[in-house]
Design a protein around this motif. Structure first.
Motif, PDB file in Angstrom:
ATOM      1  N   ASP A 152       0.806  -1.229   0.000  1.00 57.08           N
ATOM      2  CA  ASP A 152       0.000   0.000   0.000  1.00 57.08           C
ATOM      3  C   ASP A 152       0.837   1.275   0.000  1.00 57.08           C
ATOM      4  O   ASP A 152       0.412   2.313   0.520  1.00 57.08           O
ATOM      5  CB  ASP A 152      -0.957   0.019   1.198  1.00 57.08           C
ATOM      6  N   LYS A 155      -0.909   3.614  -2.301  1.00 54.06           N
ATOM      7  CA  LYS A 155      -2.206   3.976  -1.722  1.00 54.06           C
ATOM      8  C   LYS A 155      -2.054   5.117  -0.724  1.00 54.06           C
ATOM      9  O   LYS A 155      -2.864   6.051  -0.696  1.00 54.06           O
ATOM     10  CB  LYS A 155      -2.830   2.768  -1.030  1.00 54.06           C
ATOM     11  N   GLU A 525      -3.414   1.728  -8.541  1.00 54.58           N
ATOM     12  CA  GLU A 525      -4.172   1.149  -7.428  1.00 54.58           C
ATOM     13  C   GLU A 525      -5.490   0.527  -7.872  1.00 54.58           C
ATOM     14  O   GLU A 525      -6.069  -0.279  -7.156  1.00 54.58           O
ATOM     15  CB  GLU A 525      -4.456   2.240  -6.389  1.00 54.58           C
TER      16      GLU A 525
END
Length: 526
Positions: A152, A155, A525
């Motif tokens: 992530d 993200k 993403e």
């Protein structure tokens, strides 16, 4: 030569070398920090002696191993750039805390840059996936800045890019929990005066501040909204309902809630009589006064803002109808009124923004009047050239390709070929570039680079290509440190960022550039 110490330890070690008078290993680059030698040596001054106060400018050491300082996803492709008069054959990845060697790789594709006299090479470490924080070391070159490997990573940066718009909201109190020092009380909550008629007051509260003067601009705002809507439309899975803004948890993606906040303001900027759109809401601060308490003036109706508004509202209506049909209809009617207002003052062929607006309105309504406007542009001899060079034609054409309305199949085939050709050119430029990007943006303007990646992301959405995904990732790496200046141009929490340089501002601090960053990261993403 760089050791694998933390950034603080590196600074302390550099000061000790200065105190001892050593000049060994001094590889100065740009000068950015000053050290008062008198303060450092004051402890050794005896009574009656005087010590001259000297300002010494300590050189900032710029590594010759360039990495994405934020880091890499575990499963993504990973790369570093090596530069120098003499490149080693191998490199090591070392654990930042322990100094232990965790991976050894090869430096390949060394190419001489004749202008600088330095070689540039590439080191890949795709197979290394162990989570942690590391540096890269190579003989002759020393050490890179630190970076992480984990999950992530993109993200987290995407969330920050989206939160910038909440931080810039006008008209409400901004939470310091989300926005830190940028939090503030409600601002510009009273009616504004029209510049053309000072006796007329209108409500233009809300929207996003677009600059340090707390101005709000309808043309820029509409363009930013359209970029964000396109990012959401292409990659809806990339956006959550958990960003921590006031609307979080309402079962609508937070990016759509954020867009709605700006759309509310844009609707207020439409003249109720003519359908035209006022250009901007300008903060009239006096000297050092509080800009958040300063009065606001609204500029004249702008045809550029009006036709951009028409395109943006039509796209918004198309996407927002799944959340609120009535509000989506209001936006669509406003788009049509703006389009008609534009036509009273200009012809369709006068402005390529009219092509984009017609494409959005045609997809939303299927009306023949918009199809005829599209045909005006399709008939132009230089239409494909405009597709390649004009952002309005490009975005409008992409919308035309995605519509469920009746389309001209021959035109669609031409557009698909043009899109593929443009994307292949971008990919080829990136593959041949020493930093693996299509445009090094040496002038400090990164919009061209980001527009290229928007094009590549759109093409990748239509026909998924692993090579394109890698090129998009390499552009992220470039912006977060794998660039000639070793500067993280997106965030401010790594070893060397835009805050450490007078030559660059953070890309996320510009609303339009930030929207393109959102587009780029959402493509990875989604």
């Amino acid at each position: 030569m760089f050791s694998y110490m933390s950034g603080t330890k590196r600074i302390i070690a550099a000061l000790l070398v200065l105190i001892m008078g050593s000049v060994a290993g001094c590889g100065a680059s740009s000068a950015e920090s000053s050290v008062d030698i008198a303060e450092l040596t004051g402890a050794y001054q005896t009574e009656g002696q005087s010590v001259s106060k000297v300002d010494y400018v300590a050189p900032v050491q710029i590594p010759n191993i360039l990495v994405d300082q934020t880091g890499f996803e575990q499963e993504s492709e990973k790369v570093a750039i090596f530069r120098g008069k003499d490149l080693p054959r191998t490199f090591q990845i070392r654990n930042l805390e322990t100094g232990e060697v965790a991976f050894i790789g090869d430096v390949v594709k060394a190419v001489l840059d004749k202008e600088s006299g330095k070689y540039y090479g590439i080191g890949r470490f795709n197979s290394f996936k162990e989570p942690g924080t590391y540096v890269i070391y190579a003989e002759h070159l020393g050490e890179s800045f630190s970076f992480s490997i984990g999950e992530d990573i993109y993200k987290d940066v995407l969330d920050r890019a989206c939160q910038k718009y909440y931080t810039n909201r006008c008209g409400i109190a901004i939470s310091q929990i989300v926005s830190g020092d940028n939090g503030h009380s409600a601002c510009h909550t009273t009616k504004a005066r029209l510049q053309d008629n000072a006796d007329t007051l209108i409500d233009v509260t809300g929207g996003w501040h677009m600059d340090e003067h707390a101005d709000r601009d309808a043309l820029i705002g509409a363009r930013v909204v359209e970029e964000l809507l396109l990012a959401y439309e292409m990659n809806p899975e990339a956006f959550s309902d958990e960003a921590g803004i006031p609307e979080s948890g309402n079962k609508i993606p937070d990016i759509i809630d954020e867009i709605r906040y700006e759309v509310d303001w844009l609707l207020k900027m439409q003249d109720a009589k003519t359908g035209g759109v006022y250009g901007a809401a300008i903060t009239k601060s006096q000297g050092n006064g509080d800009i958040f308490a300063a009065p606001v003036e609204v500029t004249s109706v702008s045809m550029d803002a009006t036709i951009r508004f028409a395109a943006t509202m039509a796209r918004f209506s198309f996407i927002y109808q799944q959340y609120d049909q009535d509000y989506a209809t209001t936006a669509l009617r406003a788009a049509d009124r703006a389009y008609e207002s534009f036509l009273i003052n200009q012809t369709v062929a006068d402005n390529t923004a009219a092509f984009n607006a017609a494409a959005q309105l045609y997809r939303a309504t299927g009306s023949d009047k918009y199809r005829k406007a599209l045909d005006v542009f399709f008939a132009k001899e230089d239409f494909i050239e405009q597709f390649d060079t004009d952002e309005n034609v490009f975005v409008g054409a992409v919308t035309y390709l995605s519509t469920n309305q009746e389309v001209d199949k021959e035109q669609c085939n031409k557009l698909i070929k043009a899109l593929m050709k443009k994307s292949e050119r971008i990919a080829a430029n990136a593959t041949e570039n020493r930093f693996l990007v299509a445009d090094e943006a040496e002038n400090g303007n990164f919009d061209s680079l980001l527009e290229d990646i928007k094009c590549l992301s759109i093409t990748n959405h239509i026909i998924h290509n692993h090579e394109y995904t890698t090129i998009i990732e390499n552009h992220v790496h470039y912006l977060m440190g794998m660039n000639p200046w070793c500067i993280n141009l997106l965030t401010d929490e790594t070893e060397r960022t835009f805050e450490d340089s007078a030559d660059f501002g953070g890309i996320m601090n510009d609303p339009h550039s930030d929207a393109l960053v959102v587009f780029m990261l959402s493509a990875l993403e989604g």
